[in-house]
Design an enzyme around this catalytic site. Structure first.
Site, short mmCIF file in Angstrom:
data_model
loop_
_atom_site.label_atom_id
_atom_site.label_comp_id
_atom_site.label_asym_id
_atom_site.label_seq_id
_atom_site.Cartn_x
_atom_site.Cartn_y
_atom_site.Cartn_z
N TRP A 1 -5.61 9.43 4.82
CA TRP A 1 -5.01 8.17 4.38
C TRP A 1 -5.25 7.06 5.40
O TRP A 1 -5.53 5.93 5.02
CB TRP A 1 -3.53 8.35 4.08
CG TRP A 1 -3.31 9.36 2.98
CD1 TRP A 1 -2.65 10.55 3.08
CD2 TRP A 1 -3.77 9.28 1.61
NE1 TRP A 1 -2.67 11.21 1.87
CE2 TRP A 1 -3.36 10.45 0.96
CE3 TRP A 1 -4.50 8.33 0.89
CZ2 TRP A 1 -3.64 10.71 -0.39
CZ3 TRP A 1 -4.79 8.57 -0.45
CH2 TRP A 1 -4.36 9.75 -1.07
N ASP B 1 2.38 3.30 7.09
CA ASP B 1 2.35 3.97 5.80
C ASP B 1 3.30 5.16 5.91
O ASP B 1 2.98 6.15 6.57
CB ASP B 1 0.91 4.43 5.50
CG ASP B 1 0.80 5.26 4.22
OD1 ASP B 1 1.84 5.50 3.56
OD2 ASP B 1 -0.34 5.67 3.89
N LYS C 1 6.41 10.52 -3.49
CA LYS C 1 6.57 11.66 -2.60
C LYS C 1 8.06 11.93 -2.36
O LYS C 1 8.58 12.96 -2.73
CB LYS C 1 5.89 11.43 -1.26
CG LYS C 1 4.35 11.45 -1.13
CD LYS C 1 3.52 11.32 -2.31
CE LYS C 1 2.02 11.46 -2.19
NZ LYS C 1 1.29 10.60 -1.32
C1 LIG Z 1 -0.07 9.94 -1.35
C2 LIG Z 1 -0.33 9.07 -0.20
C3 LIG Z 1 -1.05 7.87 -0.32
C4 LIG Z 1 -1.65 7.41 -1.64
O1 LIG Z 1 -0.67 6.92 -2.46
P1 LIG Z 1 -1.02 6.24 -3.87
O2 LIG Z 1 0.35 5.72 -4.27
O3 LIG Z 1 -1.53 7.31 -4.77
O4 LIG Z 1 -1.99 5.16 -3.65
C5 LIG Z 1 -1.19 7.08 0.79
N1 LIG Z 1 -0.69 7.44 1.98
C6 LIG Z 1 -0.01 8.60 2.15
C7 LIG Z 1 0.53 8.95 3.50
C8 LIG Z 1 0.19 9.45 1.07
O5 LIG Z 1 0.87 10.59 1.22
#
Ligand SMILES: *Cc1c(COP(=O)(O)O)cnc(C)c1O
Length: 360
Positions: A102, A170, A194
């Site tokens: 990511w 993030d 998540k």
């Molecule tokens: C799942 C995830 C993403 C991607 O998320 P989307 O909403 O599908 O774009 C980005 N960063 C992390 C840390 C993730 O776990």
């Protein structure tokens, strides 16, 4: 009652059962409105209360003062990889820590825009099995971006770096899993699917002074200032997703008792599972360095990798789902987000012990 499995999937992921039951109870007519939340206007008094209550709960849970604003933005965390450099560079080069898939994608988006991101630290040399330490962040950088929890590689920042510039994080896969001091952060974002609820929205937190960085020439829907000025109601937001996030926040506050208690449960769950891996005599091999292990995504291989498919399939036969590792790394992964209880993790550990006894 419909039979449910224990869902160890990485995302979209488990939602607390009391939340799903409340959604079911309120589905056809939301609190006397005679309509479903799926049908009500985002300008109605019902939705106004839903979104304002969700924002207030999030601020209480995270300990955010009035210098922070909560935004709901569509496009997923992946859209934020682009919106962060678009809005927050202010003509300077941004700094990034690369801890896996990511982060790598976030850096690529900053590169596309010609911002020339500085990668100040990376754990790529050992396949992202650890969180880097000992690096310098230049004071001229626009911000320092990090991925607090690496969903695919199973690593997590235990403490956040001290930097001379605002932190941008993030937190898609560990937001609200533990308390932390928000003061060093200029911007935090998390895809909801998540640890917060269903897919469809990003929950973002911006320190208000960061809003002055948005350049004038950005399209309206890509500007953080648009979401801030209209309290995320410039256009139609995903109302139902935000409603369920609100119920998850209510559950975290009122049933779980806040983030200290949530963290204690997350620590207990992770300890139990890592202990089982460590005590398996090498049958199971955890993939992350001990000091970097994630409390949310426990990644491991079986010493005999040919047994992995059978492991995942037999677990599912025993009501334990979602244990396959990400397609890019293979192996196995148990995602143990807030919604998973200690008893559910115990059930997994019992299955794993029994599987190792039979096959070991
Ligand atoms: C799942 C995830 C993403 C991607 O998320 P989307 O909403 O599908 O774009 C980005 N960063 C992390 C840390 C993730 O776990």
């Amino acid at each position: 009652m419909t039979e449910r499995i224990v869902n160890f999937g990485p995302g979209p992921a488990a939602i607390p059962l009391p939340v799903l039951e409340k959604v079911k109870d309120e589905l056809l007519s939301y609190r006397g409105s005679g309509m479903s939340v799926l049908e009500i206007s985002h300008r109605s008094k019902w939705f106004d209360e839903i979104i304002q209550t969700a924002v207030a709960r999030l601020k209480r849970l995270m300990g955010l003062g009035d210098d922070f604003q909560v935004l709901f933005i569509q496009g997923g965390a992946s859209m934020q990889f682009a919106m962060v450099p678009l809005n927050l560079c202010g003509g300077k080069r941004p700094a990034y820590i690369n801890t896996g898939t990511w982060s790598t994608k976030a850096i690529a988006e900053a590169e596309i825009q010609g911002t020339r991101p500085l990668v100040v630290a990376s754990s790529e040399d050992r396949n992202f099995a650890y969180i880097p330490r000992d690096y310098q962040v230049p004071a001229e950088a626009a911000y320092l971006h990090l991925t607090s929890n690496n969903t695919i590689k199973g690593t997590q920042f235990k403490t956040f770096p001290q930097a001379p510039v605002p932190l941008v994080a993030d937190m898609s896969s560990d937001i609200l899993s533990r308390p932390f001091d928000p003061a060093p952060f200029g911007f935090i974002y998390a895809g909801a699917q998540k640890n917060l609820g269903p897919a469809g929205v990003v929950v973002a937190v911006i320190r208000k002074d960061m809003l002055s960085r948005t350049p004038d020439n950005l399209p309206t829907m890509l500007r953080y200032t648009t979401y801030a000025a209209k309290n995320s109601l410039y256009n139609t937001p995903p109302c139902f997703t935000i409603y369920i996030i609100g119920l998850v926040l209510e559950w975290l506050e009122e049933e779980m008792g806040g983030l200290e208690k949530v963290e204690a449960q997350n620590q207990a769950k992770a300890k139990l599972l890592y202990q089982a891996l460590d005590d398996s005599g090498g049958f199971y091999r955890p993939t992350a360095d001990k000091d970097s292990r994630s409390l949310m995504n426990v990644t491991f291989r079986l010493a005999d990798e040919d047994l992995e498919a059978g492991f995942v399939a037999q677990a599912l036969e025993n009501g334990l789902g979602g244990l396959k590792g990400h397609k890019s790394v293979g192996g196995c992964r148990a995602s143990i987000y807030n919604a998973l209880s200690l008893e559910e993790v115990k059930a997994l550990v019992e299955f794993m012990t029994e599987f190792a006894r039979r096959k070991g």
